[in-house]
Design a protein around this motif. Structure first.
Motif, PDB file in Angstrom:
ATOM      1  N   GLY A 101       0.791  -1.228   0.000  1.00 55.76           N
ATOM      2  CA  GLY A 101       0.000   0.000   0.000  1.00 55.76           C
ATOM      3  C   GLY A 101       0.820   1.273   0.000  1.00 55.76           C
ATOM      4  O   GLY A 101       0.265   2.359  -0.134  1.00 55.76           O
ATOM      5  N   THR A 102       2.144   1.144   0.158  1.00 53.03           N
ATOM      6  CA  THR A 102       2.993   2.341   0.165  1.00 53.03           C
ATOM      7  C   THR A 102       2.881   3.074  -1.159  1.00 53.03           C
ATOM      8  O   THR A 102       2.702   4.295  -1.188  1.00 53.03           O
ATOM      9  CB  THR A 102       4.463   1.974   0.447  1.00 53.03           C
ATOM     10  N   ILE A 107       0.722   7.579  -4.637  1.00 49.64           N
ATOM     11  CA  ILE A 107      -0.092   8.013  -5.770  1.00 49.64           C
ATOM     12  C   ILE A 107      -1.302   8.816  -5.290  1.00 49.64           C
ATOM     13  O   ILE A 107      -1.642   9.855  -5.859  1.00 49.64           O
ATOM     14  CB  ILE A 107      -0.546   6.800  -6.623  1.00 49.64           C
ATOM     15  N   ALA A 108      -1.943   8.348  -4.225  1.00 54.25           N
ATOM     16  CA  ALA A 108      -3.109   9.050  -3.688  1.00 54.25           C
ATOM     17  C   ALA A 108      -2.725  10.432  -3.163  1.00 54.25           C
ATOM     18  O   ALA A 108      -3.432  11.418  -3.403  1.00 54.25           O
ATOM     19  CB  ALA A 108      -3.760   8.223  -2.587  1.00 54.25           C
ATOM     20  N   GLU A 109      -1.602  10.515  -2.469  1.00 59.37           N
ATOM     21  CA  GLU A 109      -1.141  11.800  -1.939  1.00 59.37           C
ATOM     22  C   GLU A 109      -0.789  12.759  -3.068  1.00 59.37           C
ATOM     23  O   GLU A 109      -1.112  13.948  -3.023  1.00 59.37           O
ATOM     24  CB  GLU A 109       0.059  11.600  -1.016  1.00 59.37           C
ATOM     25  N   HIS A 115      -4.758  18.000  -7.038  1.00 56.19           N
ATOM     26  CA  HIS A 115      -6.123  18.516  -6.959  1.00 56.19           C
ATOM     27  C   HIS A 115      -6.160  19.816  -6.158  1.00 56.19           C
ATOM     28  O   HIS A 115      -6.810  20.791  -6.557  1.00 56.19           O
ATOM     29  CB  HIS A 115      -7.048  17.467  -6.350  1.00 56.19           C
ATOM     30  N   GLU A 116      -5.479  19.828  -5.010  1.00 51.33           N
ATOM     31  CA  GLU A 116      -5.445  21.030  -4.180  1.00 51.33           C
ATOM     32  C   GLU A 116      -4.793  22.195  -4.918  1.00 51.33           C
ATOM     33  O   GLU A 116      -5.258  23.334  -4.818  1.00 51.33           O
ATOM     34  CB  GLU A 116      -4.686  20.761  -2.873  1.00 51.33           C
TER      35      GLU A 116
END
Length: 165
Positions: A101-102, A107-109, A115-116
Motif C-alpha cells: 500500500g505504500t 499516488i493518492a497523496e 487537486h489542491e
C-alpha cells in the motif's frame, strides 16, 4: 525559424526524453531501494518516474508531425506502455520494501496535492476576476461622480452667470 527536419525530430526527442526519464528513475530507485531507510530517500526518483510517465502519456496524446506514421504511432504507444510497465515494477519494489500500500499511498497523496493545487489556482483566478469586477465598478462609479460634479459645476456656473448679468 526552425527547419523542417527540426520539426520532425522534436516529437521524437520529447518522447525519448520521457522514456529516458523513466529509465533513469528506475535505475535510481533500484540502486537506492536496498539502503533506503524511508521513502524520502527515493522520493526524487519516484517524482522523476511519475514525470517521465506523464510525459510519455502526453506524447502519446499529442499528434506528431505525421500523425499517421506507423513509426511515430508505434514509438509513442510502446514508450507509454514501457513507462507503465516500469511504473508497475517500481510499485512492486516499493511495496515489497516499505509494505503493501505504500505505492498507492504515494499516488493518492500526489493526486490529492495536484487537486489542491488546481483548486487553489481556480480560487486565485476567481479572486482576481472578482477584484477586476470591483475595480471596474469603482471606476464606473467614480467616473459617474466626476461627470456629475462637472455637470453640477457647469450648471452652477451658467446659473450664476445668468443671474449676475
Amino acid at each position: 525559424m526552425p527547419k523542417e527536419k527540426d520539426k520532425v525530430m522534436e516529437p521524437i526527442s520529447t518522447a525519448l526524453a520521457g522514456i529516458a526519464l523513466v529509465k533513469s528513475a528506475v535505475d535510481g530507485i533500484k540502486g537506492a531501494i536496498g539502503t533506503a531507510t524511508d521513502i524520502g530517500d527515493i522520493a526524487g526518483y519516484v517524482d522523476k518516474l511519475l514525470q517521465g510517465r506523464d510525459q510519455a502519456q502526453a506524447d502519446k496524446r499529442k499528434a506528431s508531425s505525421d500523425p499517421f506514421s506507423i513509426k511515430s504511432i508505434a514509438e509513442e504507444t510502446i514508450n507509454a506502455k514501457l513507462a507503465e510497465e516500469h511504473l508497475d515494477d517500481m510499485r512492486q519494489l516499493i511495496d515489497h520494501r516499505f509494505g503493501f500500500g505504500t505505492w498507492q499511498g504515494i499516488i493518492a497523496e500526489r493526486a490529492r496535492r495536484i487537486h489542491e493545487a488546481k483548486e487553489a489556482e481556480k480560487e486565485l483566478r476567481r479572486q482576481k476576476m472578482k477584484e477586476r469586477e470591483e475595480l471596474t465598478e469603482t471606476v464606473t462609479i467614480g467616473g459617474g461622480v466626476i461627470i456629475g460634479l462637472v455637470a453640477a459645476v457647469v450648471a452652477v456656473y451658467f446659473f450664476f452667470r445668468s443671474v449676475f448679468r
